[in-house]
Each structure stands twice: as C-alpha cells, then as structure tokens.
Motif scaffolding. Structure first.
Motif, PDB file in Angstrom:
ATOM      1  N   PRO B 514      23.645  49.445  -9.736  1.00 45.41           N
ATOM      2  CA  PRO B 514      22.646  48.614 -10.437  1.00 45.41           C
ATOM      3  C   PRO B 514      22.202  47.431  -9.589  1.00 45.41           C
ATOM      4  O   PRO B 514      21.096  46.924  -9.754  1.00 45.41           O
ATOM      5  CB  PRO B 514      23.388  48.156 -11.703  1.00 45.41           C
ATOM      6  CG  PRO B 514      24.833  48.310 -11.398  1.00 45.41           C
ATOM      7  CD  PRO B 514      24.936  49.468 -10.457  1.00 45.41           C
ATOM      8  N   GLU B 515      23.054  46.985  -8.692  1.00 42.35           N
ATOM      9  CA  GLU B 515      22.713  45.839  -7.852  1.00 42.35           C
ATOM     10  C   GLU B 515      21.510  46.109  -6.966  1.00 42.35           C
ATOM     11  O   GLU B 515      20.866  45.191  -6.469  1.00 42.35           O
ATOM     12  CB  GLU B 515      23.931  45.401  -7.015  1.00 42.35           C
ATOM     13  CG  GLU B 515      24.382  46.370  -5.946  1.00 42.35           C
ATOM     14  CD  GLU B 515      25.347  47.422  -6.458  1.00 42.35           C
ATOM     15  OE1 GLU B 515      25.394  47.615  -7.693  1.00 42.35           O
ATOM     16  OE2 GLU B 515      26.038  48.056  -5.634  1.00 42.35           O
ATOM     17  N   THR B 530      28.908  31.854 -12.652  1.00 44.00           N
ATOM     18  CA  THR B 530      29.967  32.631 -12.004  1.00 44.00           C
ATOM     19  C   THR B 530      29.358  33.521 -10.930  1.00 44.00           C
ATOM     20  O   THR B 530      28.276  34.076 -11.133  1.00 44.00           O
ATOM     21  CB  THR B 530      30.748  33.471 -13.036  1.00 44.00           C
ATOM     22  OG1 THR B 530      31.698  34.254 -12.349  1.00 44.00           O
ATOM     23  CG2 THR B 530      29.834  34.390 -13.837  1.00 44.00           C
ATOM     24  N   ASP B 531      30.055  33.620  -9.840  1.00 41.51           N
ATOM     25  CA  ASP B 531      29.553  34.451  -8.738  1.00 41.51           C
ATOM     26  C   ASP B 531      30.269  35.792  -8.795  1.00 41.51           C
ATOM     27  O   ASP B 531      31.386  35.943  -8.325  1.00 41.51           O
ATOM     28  CB  ASP B 531      29.807  33.744  -7.405  1.00 41.51           C
ATOM     29  CG  ASP B 531      29.135  34.481  -6.257  1.00 41.51           C
ATOM     30  OD1 ASP B 531      28.299  35.372  -6.537  1.00 41.51           O
ATOM     31  OD2 ASP B 531      29.452  34.184  -5.099  1.00 41.51           O
ATOM     32  N   LEU B 532      29.617  36.757  -9.399  1.00 41.55           N
ATOM     33  CA  LEU B 532      30.237  38.063  -9.614  1.00 41.55           C
ATOM     34  C   LEU B 532      30.071  38.945  -8.387  1.00 41.55           C
ATOM     35  O   LEU B 532      29.050  38.865  -7.696  1.00 41.55           O
ATOM     36  CB  LEU B 532      29.571  38.751 -10.812  1.00 41.55           C
ATOM     37  CG  LEU B 532      29.717  38.059 -12.158  1.00 41.55           C
ATOM     38  CD1 LEU B 532      28.685  38.613 -13.130  1.00 41.55           C
ATOM     39  CD2 LEU B 532      31.122  38.253 -12.701  1.00 41.55           C
ATOM     40  N   PRO B 533      31.065  39.807  -8.128  1.00 39.46           N
ATOM     41  CA  PRO B 533      30.852  40.810  -7.065  1.00 39.46           C
ATOM     42  C   PRO B 533      29.689  41.713  -7.456  1.00 39.46           C
ATOM     43  O   PRO B 533      29.494  41.984  -8.639  1.00 39.46           O
ATOM     44  CB  PRO B 533      32.168  41.601  -7.062  1.00 39.46           C
ATOM     45  CG  PRO B 533      33.153  40.756  -7.802  1.00 39.46           C
ATOM     46  CD  PRO B 533      32.377  39.919  -8.766  1.00 39.46           C
ATOM     47  N   GLU B 534      28.927  42.115  -6.493  1.00 37.22           N
ATOM     48  CA  GLU B 534      27.758  42.943  -6.793  1.00 37.22           C
ATOM     49  C   GLU B 534      28.169  44.210  -7.525  1.00 37.22           C
ATOM     50  O   GLU B 534      29.174  44.840  -7.198  1.00 37.22           O
ATOM     51  CB  GLU B 534      27.028  43.292  -5.507  1.00 37.22           C
ATOM     52  CG  GLU B 534      26.319  42.096  -4.932  1.00 37.22           C
ATOM     53  CD  GLU B 534      25.216  42.476  -3.968  1.00 37.22           C
ATOM     54  OE1 GLU B 534      25.198  43.626  -3.515  1.00 37.22           O
ATOM     55  OE2 GLU B 534      24.374  41.599  -3.676  1.00 37.22           O
ATOM     56  N   GLY B 535      27.449  44.522  -8.548  1.00 41.21           N
ATOM     57  CA  GLY B 535      27.723  45.727  -9.326  1.00 41.21           C
ATOM     58  C   GLY B 535      28.720  45.510 -10.443  1.00 41.21           C
ATOM     59  O   GLY B 535      29.022  46.424 -11.200  1.00 41.21           O
ATOM     60  N   THR B 536      29.236  44.292 -10.536  1.00 32.99           N
ATOM     61  CA  THR B 536      30.225  44.000 -11.571  1.00 32.99           C
ATOM     62  C   THR B 536      29.604  43.164 -12.675  1.00 32.99           C
ATOM     63  O   THR B 536      28.820  42.254 -12.407  1.00 32.99           O
ATOM     64  CB  THR B 536      31.413  43.219 -10.958  1.00 32.99           C
ATOM     65  OG1 THR B 536      31.965  44.018  -9.916  1.00 32.99           O
ATOM     66  CG2 THR B 536      32.485  42.929 -11.992  1.00 32.99           C
ATOM     67  N   LEU B 538      29.660  40.892 -16.451  1.00 40.33           N
ATOM     68  CA  LEU B 538      30.189  39.575 -16.823  1.00 40.33           C
ATOM     69  C   LEU B 538      31.628  39.628 -17.326  1.00 40.33           C
ATOM     70  O   LEU B 538      32.305  38.598 -17.372  1.00 40.33           O
ATOM     71  CB  LEU B 538      29.287  38.940 -17.886  1.00 40.33           C
ATOM     72  CG  LEU B 538      27.958  38.400 -17.342  1.00 40.33           C
ATOM     73  CD1 LEU B 538      26.963  38.187 -18.458  1.00 40.33           C
ATOM     74  CD2 LEU B 538      28.176  37.123 -16.559  1.00 40.33           C
ATOM     75  N   MET B 539      32.087  40.795 -17.734  1.00 37.37           N
ATOM     76  CA  MET B 539      33.481  40.906 -18.155  1.00 37.37           C
ATOM     77  C   MET B 539      34.303  41.647 -17.109  1.00 37.37           C
ATOM     78  O   MET B 539      35.388  42.163 -17.385  1.00 37.37           O
ATOM     79  CB  MET B 539      33.573  41.643 -19.493  1.00 37.37           C
ATOM     80  CG  MET B 539      32.955  40.893 -20.651  1.00 37.37           C
ATOM     81  SD  MET B 539      33.886  39.423 -21.123  1.00 37.37           S
ATOM     82  CE  MET B 539      35.141  40.153 -22.143  1.00 37.37           C
ATOM     83  N   GLY B 540      33.752  41.692 -15.918  1.00 39.10           N
ATOM     84  CA  GLY B 540      34.497  42.272 -14.807  1.00 39.10           C
ATOM     85  C   GLY B 540      34.404  43.781 -14.708  1.00 39.10           C
ATOM     86  O   GLY B 540      35.085  44.400 -13.891  1.00 39.10           O
ATOM     87  N   LYS B 541      33.602  44.390 -15.531  1.00 32.63           N
ATOM     88  CA  LYS B 541      33.480  45.845 -15.490  1.00 32.63           C
ATOM     89  C   LYS B 541      32.327  46.278 -14.587  1.00 32.63           C
ATOM     90  O   LYS B 541      31.277  45.625 -14.554  1.00 32.63           O
ATOM     91  CB  LYS B 541      33.213  46.391 -16.899  1.00 32.63           C
ATOM     92  CG  LYS B 541      34.353  46.164 -17.868  1.00 32.63           C
ATOM     93  CD  LYS B 541      35.563  46.982 -17.486  1.00 32.63           C
ATOM     94  CE  LYS B 541      36.691  46.811 -18.492  1.00 32.63           C
ATOM     95  NZ  LYS B 541      37.963  47.387 -17.989  1.00 32.63           N
ATOM     96  N   GLY B 542      32.560  47.400 -13.906  1.00 31.80           N
ATOM     97  CA  GLY B 542      31.479  48.008 -13.161  1.00 31.80           C
ATOM     98  C   GLY B 542      30.936  49.182 -13.946  1.00 31.80           C
ATOM     99  O   GLY B 542      31.250  49.348 -15.133  1.00 31.80           O
ATOM    100  N   VAL B 543      30.143  50.001 -13.283  1.00 28.12           N
ATOM    101  CA  VAL B 543      29.603  51.159 -14.005  1.00 28.12           C
ATOM    102  C   VAL B 543      30.603  52.314 -14.047  1.00 28.12           C
ATOM    103  O   VAL B 543      30.377  53.312 -14.732  1.00 28.12           O
ATOM    104  CB  VAL B 543      28.274  51.628 -13.392  1.00 28.12           C
ATOM    105  CG1 VAL B 543      27.176  50.637 -13.691  1.00 28.12           C
ATOM    106  CG2 VAL B 543      28.400  51.872 -11.903  1.00 28.12           C
ATOM    107  N   ASN B 544      31.688  52.199 -13.318  1.00 28.81           N
ATOM    108  CA  ASN B 544      32.805  53.140 -13.426  1.00 28.81           C
ATOM    109  C   ASN B 544      34.050  52.306 -13.644  1.00 28.81           C
ATOM    110  O   ASN B 544      34.198  51.239 -13.038  1.00 28.81           O
ATOM    111  CB  ASN B 544      32.973  53.949 -12.145  1.00 28.81           C
ATOM    112  CG  ASN B 544      31.750  54.809 -11.862  1.00 28.81           C
ATOM    113  OD1 ASN B 544      31.241  55.469 -12.768  1.00 28.81           O
ATOM    114  ND2 ASN B 544      31.263  54.765 -10.624  1.00 28.81           N
ATOM    115  N   GLY B 545      34.950  52.759 -14.490  1.00 30.27           N
ATOM    116  CA  GLY B 545      36.156  51.972 -14.705  1.00 30.27           C
ATOM    117  C   GLY B 545      36.993  52.495 -15.842  1.00 30.27           C
ATOM    118  O   GLY B 545      36.835  53.644 -16.285  1.00 30.27           O
ATOM    119  N   THR B 546      37.848  51.625 -16.300  1.00 29.52           N
ATOM    120  CA  THR B 546      38.807  52.000 -17.331  1.00 29.52           C
ATOM    121  C   THR B 546      38.564  51.144 -18.570  1.00 29.52           C
ATOM    122  O   THR B 546      38.302  49.948 -18.463  1.00 29.52           O
ATOM    123  CB  THR B 546      40.247  51.735 -16.829  1.00 29.52           C
ATOM    124  OG1 THR B 546      40.408  52.406 -15.576  1.00 29.52           O
ATOM    125  CG2 THR B 546      41.277  52.249 -17.809  1.00 29.52           C
TER     126      THR B 546
END
Lengths: 349, 883
Positions: B514-515, B530-536, B538-546
């Motif tokens: 998405p980035e 907040t400076d989020l890692p790209e693709g992550t 606001l709750m720390g989730k990416g488009v793949n995860g748990t």
C-alpha cells in the motif's frame, strides 16, 4: 406584458390627495426657482457672449442652485410616493445619465461659485465656469425630461431588455424635444422676468433701472410669443388621448389649458406694456397652471395603467400632523432668520 | 423582483453606493458637528476679543460652506439617486414608510441652508449676538436633520416593533435609535475638530495656528469617550445575528473591522501631533492625512453597518435581493421567474436553462454581486462544481446568515448554478458515467461438512472503510481496515475456540505494498504523531500478519490495505485469506476468504471540484483538498491550508473529537461526525439518500457501491435506518446542545422522519447507531411494530451495536450475518458473491450462515430450536440468493 412589468406600488399613510397637493405646490416653487436659475444663467451667458455682461454679476446664482436643489427635494419625494413604481423603473433604464446628474450638479454648483468669486481675479476662468454651469444645467434638464417621459410610457419599457446597462435615453419619445424646448423657453422667460425683478430692487440709476426692466419684460414677452408655437407643438405631439383630454376630454383639464392660454395672452400685454407687478403675478400663475397641466398630462398618459387613487392608504395621520407643525415652525424660523439678516446690520464683533 | 435591475457587470451598484455614501456621510457628519464648532469658536473669539480667531472662523465658514452645503448637500441627493437605482424596492419602502420623516428632514435642511448662507454672507456685517443666533440655529437645524435621518438609518438595521405594527413611530424610534444618535453626534464633533485643522493649518500666524490646533484637539478627544461608550451600547442593541455576522464566523467583516481599528488608532494616535509644535508644512500635511483617515474610518463603520444588516436591506423585512420575507413562500412554491416582473423568461425548461439562470442571476444576485468586478461572482464561485453551487444556493442564509436565502424553485436553483458554472465560469459539467466494475474471478474455497472439524468465520467490522486519501493536506480517515474472526470447533454443540490457535491473514496478490500508492507514510508523523514503518498501519499491522484475541474474537486492527492494486486496477474489495493453525501441531485447522472493503471514492469532489487523484478512478485530488481547507479556513478563521502547504497537515480529529479514531478533540469544538453532517445538512437539505451518495461511496453507479447487503435489494435505503441528512444531523447536534456551533448548524434544519426537533433523540456518532431490532422486532424479518424506519431508535450503548453484539453463546451477530451494510445475501459490484464467500463455502447458500436450516455448518446434528436467537429456524421465507 406591460401590465405584468409595472412594479407593484407600496402603501401610503394618508389620502393620496395630500401628496398630490404637496407635489404641485412644492414643484411650483421648484419650477420658479429652477427657471430663475437656468434662465438667469443662460441669459447671463448670452450677455457674456454678446459682450453685455456688466461688472455687477448676478451673485445670486450659487444661492439659487442651493434653493433650487433644496426645493427640488419635496416634489421628488412626493412624486416617488405617488408614482415611485414608474419613476424608479425609468430611472434604472437610464441609470447612467441619471446618476451622472449628481457629479455634474456638484461641479455646476462649484462652477457657479467660481463664476461669482473669480470674476475679477480670473475672468476667463470665471466665464468658463459660468458656461460650464449653464451647459450642466441644460444637461440636467434634458435628463429629467427623458426620465419623466419614460416613466409615463410603460409600453416602451421593453427597451430595458435590449440594454439593461442603464443607457436608455427616451429619444424615441415624440414629445421629447418639444417638451424640452417648452421647458427651456419657460426658463428663459421666467429668467428674464426674474432679472426684471432684480433690477426693480437694485440700487442703480433710475433710468437705467427702468430701461433694464423694460428690456427684460420685453424679452419675457417675446419668449412667451415663441412659447405659443412650441407649446402647441408639444401639446399636439402628445398621444391623441392625452391632448384631447385638454380639448374637452376633461372639463378641469380643458379649463386649465384655456386658463394657460388666457394667462399667456395677459402676460404678453403686461410684458409689452412694462407692467412688472402684473407680469410677476401672471407669470407665477402661469407657472402654477402649467405645473397642474403637466400633472394632468401625466395622469392622462398613465390612465390605462394607474391612478394614484389606487394606492392603498394605511391611515397613519400622526406623522403628517407632525410634519405640518414642523413646517409651520420652520417657516417661522426662516422668517425670523431673514428678519434678523435685514434688521441687524452693525458689526460689533 | 419588483423592479428592473441596473446591469453593472464590473462596477457593481454596491460599490457606487459605498463611494457616494462614504463621501457624503463624512461631510454630513461634519455639517452637524462643524456647526457647533463654528458658533462656539466664534463665541470664544468674541468673548476673548480675539479678532484673529474670529477671522479664522470666517475663513473656516467659507470652507465649511463649500464642503457641506455644496458637496454634502448634493451628494445627499446623490445617495437618494443611487439607492433608488441599485435597490429601488428598498428605497420605495423607505420613502413610503417615512415620507413625512423625509419631509420633516427637508424642513430642517432648508433651515440649515438659509442659516448657513446668512451666517456666511453676513459674517462681520451683523452684530455678533444676532450672528451667533444664526450659528446656533444652523447647528440646531443640522442636528435635527441628523435626528430624523438617524431614525430612518436605525430602522434599516433594527426596525423593532415596526415589523408587527407597521407604525411610523415604532420604526422611527427603533432599538438602535438612541445609541446611534449619540454615536453619530460624537463622530460629528470629532470630525469638526479634524476638519477645523485644515483651515487652521493655513493660518499665517504661528501662534494662532497653535491656538487653533489645540482647540481642534479638544474637539477630537473630548467626544472620544462618548464615542467608545455609545459604540459599545450600539453593539448591544443590534440583533444577535448581526453581531455574529460582524464579529464571529463571517470573514467578510474582517477587513472592515481591521480598517476601523487601524483608522481609529491612526486618527487618535497621529492626532496627537496637534498638541506639539511643528512646522506649517507638517501641520498642513498632518491635517490632510487626518481628513483622509476620517474617510477610512467612515468606510469601516459604514461597511460594518452594512454587514450587520445582512442578509437584509431592511432588517427582518426585505432581503438585499429586494424580496420581502413575506414573499418567500410564494416565490419558492410558484417560482421566482413566474413572479418576477422584469424578466424575459417566465418559464423554465431544458432549452432555456442557461438563459433562465442568467435572468435569475441578474434579478437576484446582482443586487450585490458583479460578474468579475467588485464583489464578483467569478472569484467567489470558482471552487465549487455545478452541483456544489446548487448546494451553496440551498445553504445560503443558513449556517452563515450573511447571504439571503435563494428564492425560487429547485429547478430554478439548478438553472442559476448551471449559468454560473457553465456560462460564467466557462466550465463544463461532465455527465457522470456509471462506473463499470470488472467481474473479478472468485474461487469459493472448499468445505466438507463430513470431514472438517472447524469453521472459520471472518468479517470486516464496518462493512466499508473509507480513506480520505490526501494526507498532504489533511486526513480524517487513514488506511485502517479491521478484520474480525471467530473459529468454531464443530460438534453437536460447537465450541468457540479462543486458545491454542494462531490465525493468520494475508492479502491477495497485488495489494502487498500500500505504501506504493499512498502518502500516508510520508505524513504519518505530522498527522498522527508517529513515524510508522512503510506498509504498517496505526496499530502495527501490515497487510499480512497474525490476528490477536480480543474478547470473543480474533482481530487484526487497522490493516492499511488500499483499493489500489499494483497493476493499477481499482478494486475496493481486496480479498484476504485467513488461516487458522493449531499452535501445538502447526496443522491448518480451517481457512477462508473475506473482503476487506476499503474505498477512497470520496464524494467531496462532487461539490468541491477536482478530478479523481488515482488513475482517474478514485481518490482525492489536491484541488479538492485545497478547496475544502480554504472554505474551512474562511468560515472558522483557521490556517489549515497555509499549515498544510508548509508541510504540516492536520488530522481533522485533532480538533474534532471522534470515537471512531479515539480522538478526544478540543473542548468547545463539535465532534467530527456532527460537524460534517451538521454543516453539510444545511447545504444538502431536502434530499433523500442521494445526499448520502454525494459524499459516501454508496452510489449504485459509483466505483464502490458500499451499501451492498441484502437490505439494498429490498428497498431499504440509507435514510430508512439513518433518517434523511437533516434528521441524521439533528440527532448528532442534539447530543452537543450547549455549543454555539451546534445551535448555528441546527437552527435552519427541519426534521423529516419525526414531526419536531424535540422528538429527536440525541446520539453520539459511532457509539449509538440505529438498532436492527427497530425493524426486526422479535428477531423476525418483518416483525410486529415495524413502521418503516430505524431512525431515532438507537442502540443504548456501544456494546449493543450490531457489530459488537453476540448471542447467548458468544457468537457475534456479524459472524453469521456478515458485516454492517453488507449482510449476507450481498450484491457486490466487483463480482456478485465477493462478499458471500463464506456462506457459499460453508453451506452453498449465499444467505446468513445457518439459514434455511443449515445448522450443520457448525452443528453436527439436526437442530430444531432457536439456539442463537428467536425466530431463526422453521422460517418459511426463501433465501435471497441461492447458488
């Protein structure tokens, strides 16, 4: 279509005749003053151009401007009360030349002061100012004639749609030029009469005084002679239904017209025989009769569309009473001030 | 409407009035105060036997006469002329109402003229006592003129009881009469002092100049206190809305408030120079500067008075368009063109749309606006679409009462908008083409009821998540999609699994980055702190995860999925595959697919202009965002656009509280949903769900069509549940009743679904929503008591929302029925069954999980009773969709 285009009128607080009478009376005063001003200015210009301008300049011109405008206010007010929905419509149609009346009037007024104040120090400027003022007054008169005629002919208001920008002079009006000339000649005639009156009260050599009075009365008379022709042209240029009103169509209108003619004849007699007082009275009466005829003509023009008696009266008398009281007090104050002016002559300060 | 309009496409009648009025009013005030100045100065000169001072008075009288009697008197007639040309209806009303007031004023006027002429021409030729009597009489007449005019001027702003009685005296002695008279009298005295300097500075004698300057200074400063006090008094008697128009919300007044403040400071600051010794040249220049400032001051005052009177020309009686309040109903029902006198177009049709619009503009708008000159409409309308202009006309006079309401029918409103947009702006409104969505392939995953031990149900929490999508300028909806899941172990009485499993989610191919398609990560620090890692997200989730267990569900919150695929395909329904694994064995227990509905079909552009930002398909363009911020700044005095352009975009909810993003907002500011719906309801009133579709991605022909659940096919629309936009807004505004903004937004809104505002139950956005059981009473499809709407029947609390509710066994409503707005039996534009994958996977029917006796999806035995809620089995109604 034109029924639907005529604006709906507002209500009036008292019977329409109050306004009609006030309109005629105040317009009569305005016309007298206007004739003195315009006619006097033009005659002065004539003197100037023919090299007859005397050292004693007519210092009353600026004061006449003030009084003419001031006495123009009430008839303008009362005509708007009775015919506002016609008058505002026509004003919008020739808005540009109409609003230009104001700056031109201001300049004309300043011009009149310039003429009087600079006559010795800067004669060229002074004379130029007088010519400018006179031309300005002619312009204002012309625009007033345009506006007042346009206000009476709603069937010509379709011109607005071709040019809503306010440049619609009523040049297609058949009576325009005859009417303008008629008023202009009247101004010259009454202006001449006014000059005769001024000479009557001026402290100059008796012989010269009498000569000037006679000269100006003759002028008054000759212009009245021309008025017979111009007036007839004006009269017959009006729509048939209107001019016939004054030829038996209405008794009162016919009576006024006959009175006007008779007065004119009497004016000729008094003018050419040098009878100033009679000329003054007859001239005043003639102006009054013409003011009434003018109003009757307007009513005849608008007959199919409107009459002031149709205005809704909301019956609120008290402001009129207060006005009449204030008016009487105002007259008393004016007479007091004028008396004070003449009675207190010693400077102690 | 009653009179012809003077067509001034560049200059504007308003400007002409302003020029003549300002010039006249300064001189007219001078004419009053100056009269007193003359006679009192003469008195002082006589008393002190100061012949030089007397000579000053004589000279000043001439200057005064030329200025007041010539220019002042003639320009007064000029005002009369110009107002009758620009607004003949109002002029006529004033003339007819106050004819004898004007007549009385004329008597005073002639008294003034005669007194002044004699005073001037007989100066030094009369005894001083008589001369001063004339001076006093002049002043009395001049002040009495003010006494009369003041009544009529005050009437225009505060007609008081005249509105009910029509009485001359009620109109004349109106609420602002006294403060205005005192205020204007003070001004007139101050101006007398200022103009006295002009003649004073020309005196040859230095000492005399000093004397006159000190005298003038007293005239300038002594009335100042009265001016300030009466000015305050004045503001207290004007209508509350006028006060608002002047000092709050309406930015039109700002330049004039500034002008009056600056000119006051300059006038009374620079005016102090009169007290110090200076050269004659400085004195002359200073006097002229102060005179010029007087005109500036009067411009500020007159404009403020004009603004205070808006939207009326005669307050509470006649709008500045010349239309009276009493005419509005008939104009709105019968049509403006039909009732207007001076129009060549009496009937509106498709062929004469633009011509009719031009007529309406000329007759209604040109009372104040020109085309591209003074107060030109071109500048003021270039940030809106044709639809936006129509909305603007709908909202005129509502939130901001500065403008009068549009007078006319709906089609006339459209004609005016079309004229402004197409003819004046020269723009073209493209007919919206229905968005064609691809029928995306769908693979229904297998499920064998005989061998499968687990059932995995997954859903999106809201049924649609929108993204505001232009973080460069602002954000109110970041990419943030939440998926919830429940895993059931099948059996006679299935078990909700909450331990020992790991549930993973993965987005379909092409959406992993998405980035690549969003500015979100560029401005995350500025907007969200907040400076989020790209693709992550606001709750720390990416488009793949748990997913993580949260109460009764496993959840992946605020996944930053976008509707943009890397191959530039737009799809607001990207699929996620969800897999449940045993933590102990690693064995995959169940898997399924779910859509993560996510749209940036932001309807802002429908009114606020701008193209689609992303590949001409969707997303908010810079122009749209700029236009929105510009109007926000203009209305609210914020600097959002300038901030954004300096790299500091804001989260709207940083001021406007919002439970949706857990933002507390700022005290005294409406919450976000209330502000948005409350404001826009004023501009989009009188509409049905079309109003919703203009902003939300719910238009059937849009690129999303988010309202796609079973309800959408049975005649249920947005308004059935939420009410019309007015209802919706009023319910939100009612929850914030004590705020000024709330009152402002609600005052012109009329409810549609209930009879009165008092009946509307307040609600907090996102927390209290329409209750499904309003219609589905007793859990039936159409139960008893259903009256066709869920409006005003809110769930009592957040926990009771459909998306948060469970049955008695902990099964979430959404797990079986699907997401809000997309309940099963849904019709997805991007493939009919895209939302129905799980019901089709588990039961072969697109309806509710377990519908038509499909209890075997979870239960391994036949069920014959209502285990989850009443009325769920043995219902003799067909499924909406059956494969």
């Amino acid at each position: 279509m034109y029924d639907s285009i005529i604006p709906t009128a507002d209500t009036i607080p008292v019977h329409w005749l109050w306004f009609q009478v006030l309109l005629i009376l105040t317009f009569f005063v305005h016309m007298i003053l206007m004739n003195f001003l315009l006619g006097g200015s033009l005659l002065t210009v004539w003197d100037l151009l023919t090299g007859k301008l005397e050292k004693r300049t007519p210092g009353s011109i600026p004061t006449l401007v003030a009084l003419t405008v001031n006495f123009g206010v009430p008839p303008l007010l009362f005509v708007q009360v009775l015919y506002g929905h016609f008058f505002y419509s026509s004003s919008v149609m020739l808005a540009v030349p109409w609003i230009l009346v104001i700056p031109i009037l201001i300049l004309a007024y300043y011009g009149a002061y310039l003429f009087v104040r600079k006559v010795d120090k800067a004669p060229v400027l002074s004379r130029g100012a007088l010519i400018f003022t006179s031309i300005s007054l002619l312009y204002i008169a012309f625009i007033l004639v345009n506006n007042n005629t346009l206000a009476m002919v709603p069937d010509r208001w379709g011109i607005y749609f071709k040019d809503p920008g306010g440049w619609n002079l009523n040049l297609g009006e058949p009576t325009l030029w005859s009417r303008y000339l008629h008023f202009l000649l009247a101004a010259l005639a009454i202006g001449a009469l006014g000059r005769a009156i001024l000479y009557r009260y001026s402290k100059i050599d008796k012989k010269e005084q009498e000569g000037q009075i006679r000269r100006n009365l003759k002028l008054f008379g000759w212009i009245t002679v021309i008025q017979f022709a111009i007036g007839s042209w004006f009269w017959l240029a009006m729509p048939e239904a209107v001019w016939k009103t004054f030829m038996g169509g209405s008794f009162f209108a016919t009576f006024m017209m006959v009175s006007g003619w008779l007065l004119a004849l009497l004016i000729l007699h008094s003018a050419f025989t040098g009878r100033l007082t009679a000329a003054m009275i007859l001239g005043g009466l003639e102006v009054l009769v013409m003011v009434i005829i003018r109003d009757l003509a307007r009513a005849a023009y608008l007959k199919e569309n409107f009459h002031p008696s149709q205005l809704e009266n909301v019956h609120e008398l008290s402001p009129l009473i207060v006005f009449l009281l204030v008016f009487v007090l105002g007259l008393l104050a004016l007479s007091y001030m004028i008396r004070l002016m003449f009675t207190s002559k010693t400077s102690k300060s | 409407m009653n009179y012809p309009v003077w067509y001034l496409p560049q200059l504007g009648g308003g400007l002409l009035i302003a020029i003549i009025a300002i010039l006249h009013v300064v001189i007219a005030h001078l004419a009053v105060g100056g009269g007193l100045f003359l006679v009192l100065t003469e008195r002082k000169a006589v008393k002190t036997k100061n012949s030089a001072l007397l000579e000053y008075v004589r000279k000043h009288t001439w200057f005064f006469l030329l200025l007041t009697m010539v220019f002042g008197g003639m320009s007064g007639v000029g005002i009369w002329f110009i107002i009758s040309l620009v607004n003949p209806a109002a002029t006529s009303s004033l003339i007819h109402t106050f004819v004898f007031g004007w007549a009385i004023e004329w008597v005073f006027f002639i008294g003034e003229i005669v007194a002044l002429l004699i005073y001037h021409y007989r100066f030094g030729k009369m005894d001083s006592k008589s001369h001063m009597i004339l001076g006093w009489l002049y002043f009395i007449f001049a002040w009495l003129s003010l006494v009369v005019i003041n009544g009529i001027l005050g009437f225009m702003l505060t007609p008081g009881k005249w509105i009910e009685t029509g009485s001359f005296w009620h109109g004349f002695f109106n609420p602002s009469y006294l403060p205005s008279l005192l205020f204007r009298t003070s001004i007139s005295l101050i101006f007398a002092g200022v103009f006295g300097l002009v003649t004073g500075a020309r005196l040859k004698n230095k000492e005399m100049r000093r004397t006159v300057f000190r005298l003038c200074a007293r005239w300038m400063y002594i009335p100042l206190l009265v001016l300030v006090l009466t000015g305050i008094y004045y503001t207290r008697v004007i209508p509350a809305e006028s006060f608002e128009n002047l000092f709050h919300f309406n930015r039109e007044s700002t330049p004039f408030i500034t002008l009056i403040i600056v000119s006051s400071i300059l006038l009374f600051g620079l005016g102090l120079f009169t007290l110090v010794n200076s050269s004659q040249a400085t004195q002359k220049a200073g006097a002229l500067v102060l005179v010029v400032i007087c005109f500036g001051w009067m411009s500020g005052f007159e404009y403020m008075r004009e603004i205070a009177r808006k939207p009326f020309v005669l307050y509470g009686h006649m709008y500045s368009t010349g239309i009276t309040l009493s005419q509005m109903d008939s104009v709105n029902s019968e049509g403006f063109l039909k009732l207007a006198k001076w129009t060549g177009v009496k009937e509106l049709n498709e062929e004469n749309l633009l011509e009719a619009g031009a007529e309406i503009f000329r007759l209604q708008c040109m009372a104040c606006h020109t085309l591209d000159g003074y107060n030109g409409i071109l500048n003021k309308s270039d940030r809106l679409t044709e639809r936006g202009l129509e909305a603007l006309l709908t909202g005129m006079g509502k939130v901001n009462s500065y403008m009068p309401p549009f007078a006319g029918t709906g089609p006339e409103k459209k004609a005016l908008a079309a004229y402004i947009y197409r003819e004046l702006q020269g723009k073209t409104t493209q007919k919206e083409v229905a968005s064609e969505a691809p029928d995306l392939p769908l693979e229904i995953l297998p499920f064998d009821p005989d061998t499968s031990d687990y059932v995995l149900l997954v859903w999106n929490d809201l049924g649609m998540h929108c993204i505001s999508d232009n973080e460069k300028y602002f954000s109110f909806l970041p990419p943030a999609n939440t998926l919830n899941a429940q895993l059931f172990k099948r059996g006679p009485l299935p078990e909700l699994v909450k331990t020992g499993v790991t549930i993973e989610y993965a987005v379909e191919e092409g959406y992993e980055h998405p980035e690549y398609h969003s500015m979100f990560w560029e401005y995350d620090e500025a907007i969200f702190g907040t400076d989020l890692p790209e693709g992550t997200g606001l709750m720390g989730k990416g488009v793949n995860g748990t997913m993580e267990l949260q109460g009764a569900v496993y959840a992946a919150q605020l996944i930053p999925v976008l509707p943009y695929r890397d191959d530039k395909t737009y799809n607001p329904y990207p699929l996620f595959t969800i897999r449940a694994f045993s933590e102990s064995t690693g064995e995959m227990l169940a898997y399924t697919k779910v859509v993560a509905p996510t749209s940036n079909e932001m309807g802002c552009r429908n009114c606020h202009e701008g193209l689609w930002a992303w590949n001409e398909v969707s997303g908010m363009a810079d122009l749209t965002a700029i236009n929105i911020l510009e109007v926000h700044d203009r209305y609210n005095g914020t600097t959002l656009l300038a901030d954004a352009e300096q790299g500091k975009p804001r989260l709207c909810q940083s001021c406007h509280a919002d439970p949706a993003v857990m933002a507390p907002g700022r005290p005294g500011v409406l919450n976000f949903s209330t502000a948005m719906h409350g404001f826009h309801a004023n501009y989009l009133s009188g509409m049905d769900q079309e109003a919703c579709n203009l902003c939300h991605p719910s238009h059937p022909e849009g690129n999303t069509n988010c309202f796609r659940g079973r309800h959408s096919d049975v005649g249920v629309t947005c308004t059935i549940c939420h009410g019309t936009l007015e209802d919706h807004a009023l319910s939100l505004l009612a929850a914030q009743p004590d705020m000024e903004a709330s009152e402002r937004l609600a005052r012109q809104l009329e409810p549609v679904f209930v009879r009165s505002r008092e009946e509307i139950k307040p609600r907090m956005p996102w927390v209290m929503e329409p209750d499904c059981r309003s219609c589905h009473t007793n859990f039936n499809i159409f139960g008893d008591g259903f009256d066709g709407t869920a409006f005003n029947r809110w769930v009592p609390a957040f926990e009771a929302l459909y998306r948060n509710r469970t049955d008695n066994h902990g099964v979430m409503c959404s797990a079986c029925h699907g997401s809000t707005h997309a309940v099963y039996g849904a019709y997805n534009k991007y493939g009919l069954h895209r939302d129905n994958q799980q019901p089709l996977q588990y039961q072969g029917l697109a309806g509710t999980i377990g519908t038509h006796g499909q209890c075997m999806v979870c239960h391994t035995v036949e069920m014959e009773f209502n285990g989850h809620h009443r009325n769920m089995v043995n219902r003799e109604l067909p499924a909406m969709l059956v494969e």
